[in-house]
Design an enzyme around this catalytic site. Sequence first.
Site, PDB file in Angstrom:
ATOM      1  N   HIS A 477      10.759 -17.276 -16.357  1.00 20.13           N
ATOM      2  CA  HIS A 477      11.106 -18.202 -15.278  1.00 20.13           C
ATOM      3  C   HIS A 477      12.599 -18.382 -15.129  1.00 20.13           C
ATOM      4  CE1 HIS A 477       6.928 -20.150 -14.724  1.00 20.13           C
ATOM      5  NE2 HIS A 477       7.135 -19.131 -13.926  1.00 20.13           N
ATOM      6  N   ARG A 584       6.079 -14.602   7.307  1.00 19.96           N
ATOM      7  CA  ARG A 584       4.865 -14.297   6.530  1.00 19.96           C
ATOM      8  C   ARG A 584       4.056 -15.591   6.452  1.00 19.96           C
ATOM      9  NH1 ARG A 584       8.633 -10.644   3.459  1.00 19.96           N
ATOM     10  NH2 ARG A 584       7.664  -8.599   3.391  1.00 19.96           N
ATOM     11  N   ARG A 620       3.771 -13.590  12.014  1.00 19.59           N
ATOM     12  CA  ARG A 620       2.743 -12.618  11.655  1.00 19.59           C
ATOM     13  C   ARG A 620       1.462 -13.375  11.345  1.00 19.59           C
ATOM     14  NH1 ARG A 620       3.488  -8.653   6.613  1.00 19.59           N
ATOM     15  NH2 ARG A 620       3.108 -10.519   5.386  1.00 19.59           N
ATOM     16  N   ASN A 737       7.071  -1.265   3.569  1.00 21.15           N
ATOM     17  CA  ASN A 737       6.509  -1.429   2.216  1.00 21.15           C
ATOM     18  C   ASN A 737       5.108  -0.818   2.156  1.00 21.15           C
ATOM     19  OD1 ASN A 737       8.794  -2.997   1.928  1.00 21.15           O
ATOM     20  ND2 ASN A 737       7.706  -4.924   2.207  1.00 21.15           N
ATOM     21  N   ASP A 738       4.270  -1.256   3.084  1.00 21.67           N
ATOM     22  CA  ASP A 738       2.915  -0.709   3.086  1.00 21.67           C
ATOM     23  C   ASP A 738       2.891   0.714   3.623  1.00 21.67           C
ATOM     24  OD1 ASP A 738       1.092  -2.508   1.898  1.00 21.67           O
ATOM     25  OD2 ASP A 738       1.531  -3.915   3.507  1.00 21.67           O
ATOM     26  N   ARG A 748       1.908   0.008  -4.402  1.00 17.67           N
ATOM     27  CA  ARG A 748       3.226  -0.650  -4.385  1.00 17.67           C
ATOM     28  C   ARG A 748       3.456  -1.525  -5.602  1.00 17.67           C
ATOM     29  NH1 ARG A 748       3.069  -4.540   1.022  1.00 17.67           N
ATOM     30  NH2 ARG A 748       4.682  -5.720   0.000  1.00 17.67           N
ATOM     31  N   CYS A 785      10.736  -4.162   9.624  1.00 22.70           N
ATOM     32  CA  CYS A 785      10.752  -5.440   8.903  1.00 22.70           C
ATOM     33  C   CYS A 785      10.403  -5.280   7.430  1.00 22.70           C
ATOM     34  CB  CYS A 785       9.813  -6.453   9.556  1.00 22.70           C
ATOM     35  SG  CYS A 785       8.093  -5.959   9.453  1.00 22.70           S
TER      36      CYS A 785
END
Length: 858
Positions: A477, A584, A620, A737-738, A748, A785
């Site tokens: 953390h 998101r 989105r 990314n995807d 990923r 994006c």
Amino acid sequence: MPTLILRSPLAGWALPLEEVPDAVFAQRMAGDGIGIDPTGNVLHAPCDGQIYPMPGSRHALTLRTAQGVDILLHLGIDTVALAGAGFESLIRSGERVVTGQPLLRFDLDLIARRARSTVTPVLVVSGATVRRCEVNRLLAVGDALMEIEADAVTVEAAASTQSVEVRRAFRAGFDHGIHARPAALIVAALKPFAARVTLHAHGCEANARSTVSMMALGVQQNETVELLARGEDAAAALEALGKLFASATGDVRGSPTGISFGHGVPQRSNTEEVSFAAGGRDQRKSPWDSHEPLPPSLPAVIAHRGLALGRAVQMQQALPKFIDNATDPRKESTALRSAIDAVGLHIETLISAQRGEQRSILAAHAELIQDPELHERAEDWIAQGRSAAYGWHQAIAASSAALGALADPHIRERIADLRDLELQVLRVLDGQSPSAGRALPENAILLADELLPSQLIALDRARIAGICTARGGPTSHVAIIAAALGIPALVAAGERVMQIAEGAELLLDAEQGSLKIAPDEAERQRVRIALSQQRERHAADLAAATSRSETRDHVAISVYANLGAASETALAVTRGAEGCGLLRSEFLFLQRQQPPDEDEQHREYQSILDALAGRVLTIRTLDIGGDKPIPYLPLPKEDNPALGLRGLRTSLAWPELLNTQLRAILRLQPLNNVRVLLPMVTDIDDIRSVRTAMEDCRRALGINTAPKLGVMIETPASALLADQLLKEADFVSIGTNDLSQYVLAMDRGHPQLAARLDALHPAVLRLIGSVAAAAHALDREVAVCGGLGSDPDAIPILIGLGIREISAVPAAIPELKRIIRSLNSSACRDLAQQALALTSARAVRERAIVARIETSGG
Ligand code: PEP
Ligand code: MG
């Protein structure tokens, strides 16, 4: 009858009982079991249980499991004659212990010299039959040792007196098993119910209202666990948990009467970590404890990149001194309760002043401090005449030891959170404030065995140049907070870090992974120059951040921000975001038991739109499912979640979820500034379905304007059919990314493939190029994006491929805008053409870096 797995209490060689050099044990007169010839020096609990009163000689102990089985651990043969010499008890008679908890430290040398044998019988003395033993092999602490079956009569005797009892088995489909987050979700799901619920796995039991206790079971992904609920609302409690588990996995209901304990995967525990003693601190002899001089440079693991030059500030925080015994348990109990409440309140106050990662870490602390298992353990000690501080200290030590015995490094790192809470409560009991701020010199480089999150949050960020800890990991953390605050940080540098003199001059190189002590003038000069260039560039970038970005030959490139929470909006605007290219919206739907209703969604989106002050907001729709389960959606267990019901597919499968979100969006003002973006689109039918739904909602709400509707290009299908999609879609945004994950067929989240999963791969670039061409042919907007949009190396190539809108992480925007201003669009086109012809992502990246150096000189 329930089968229990006993875990090895020792590291050592396992031998059949008949080979134990003592007739009483060898002939099974004391019970059935196994012998272990130890190589370590700490005896650990083989399962959860309660310790019987112990002999003064401390050479043996017996524990009783929840099923009523008695297990004897007898250290060595004829060791009673040592009269306690060489044995140090780490627990008390009557204490409840958890699997893996250190029970007894012993001097192996002394036993070898003075007793008949070091071989240690581990015996089931009553209540169960031994079914299987691991013999003739080397064991680590925590390895599976014995399978035993509790006798029927024992189980009945141990059964609850509460009338209603319901059991169900579930597969724990959560990523990484039952770690902190799923455990917290289980605790949250049980809050409305009164039933006593326990979670069983690996032959052990955990209180399902205690995150610590559940994490300590070390349940791995897809292992079967059993939940046992007792009380009037037992069935309803398990029903709620059923939904939660089903959101991560298929529900594999067990028979309502049969007991089906999961057979755990043997856990290889780390004996070094387990040696975290009841004293609350690691008692290991450190390899750095020698008196050798410090080397000029200590290697370390990079937690957050960067360089720092500054002076050493040692941050070790000693626990306040406390007395062990007390005379008035009631007074101690009240003192503990109010200290816990004070720390809880302190954390809540801090939460309201924090954002992002700091906030969620503090929220986890707020949950942890209310953990009933910790409270119960501390109260047990208080009931035995101990002080509140002693009880709390022991409770934390026991939970830390149990977590330390687990193989999962993510969970082991949560021990620091427990120590943080230990320190805070002990400080309050000592009459101090929970966390002490401390005056720091300029350019402080904080050194610590392990820096605690609350320590870091209490310090003046402006004076911290870097952080280096002896222990910890890159996902601890404190490392996450350091990254969020932009502080260069190293972890796992070894305990010699603590030998560095206060005020010593240090060069923290979190680019290469080293801490240099007393760097020479040439090194200092090199870093000073690099830092001052970085600072100047950063300041200039920030100053120019809000101006328009266009290439040298006046091609305008819009730079938008990716947002994941309303609180990030204002900062993104000051960093130069010209709008939001990707909100998101999952942030509103995760970590809760019910979906947000239309009004709540509307309020959140409206606050972001207001904070954007006239700029575009691209919302989105919910991108959920697959690897991002939510408790209230009964998603089926999938073998390939990345290829399953995720993104828009989930929204279309639950139309009410989609319609609620669309209605919340359609009520926004001004709607002209709003765009709707659909994730994981495959073909034109997807967008047609949403268009129809949106039209229906619009009519029902009596709204005339329609926001622009766009699709994310994340699947190879959508990239290849972009020309068709763009006949229905108003714009497209490429989720690299995807897209890379699916084009390169590399998960990923896969750690071994992480270095090769680079969206600059020519195969991905060719698809981006063809999507951009399709968009230009139809005069539609095309954006990127995904992560590639925040990558400074990639920007010239993206522009060269025809991308005119980038949506990036807010922190990257000032630098991206500077890079854009330094580019020439025709040179970008040439570079992109070269990249398309290269054969690997590595070759493209090398070419891109050379091009950047040529253009900007850095
Ligand atoms: C992407 O896939 O590139 C993207 C932006 O979506 P996410 O990272 O949220 O899956
Ligand atoms: Mg995506």
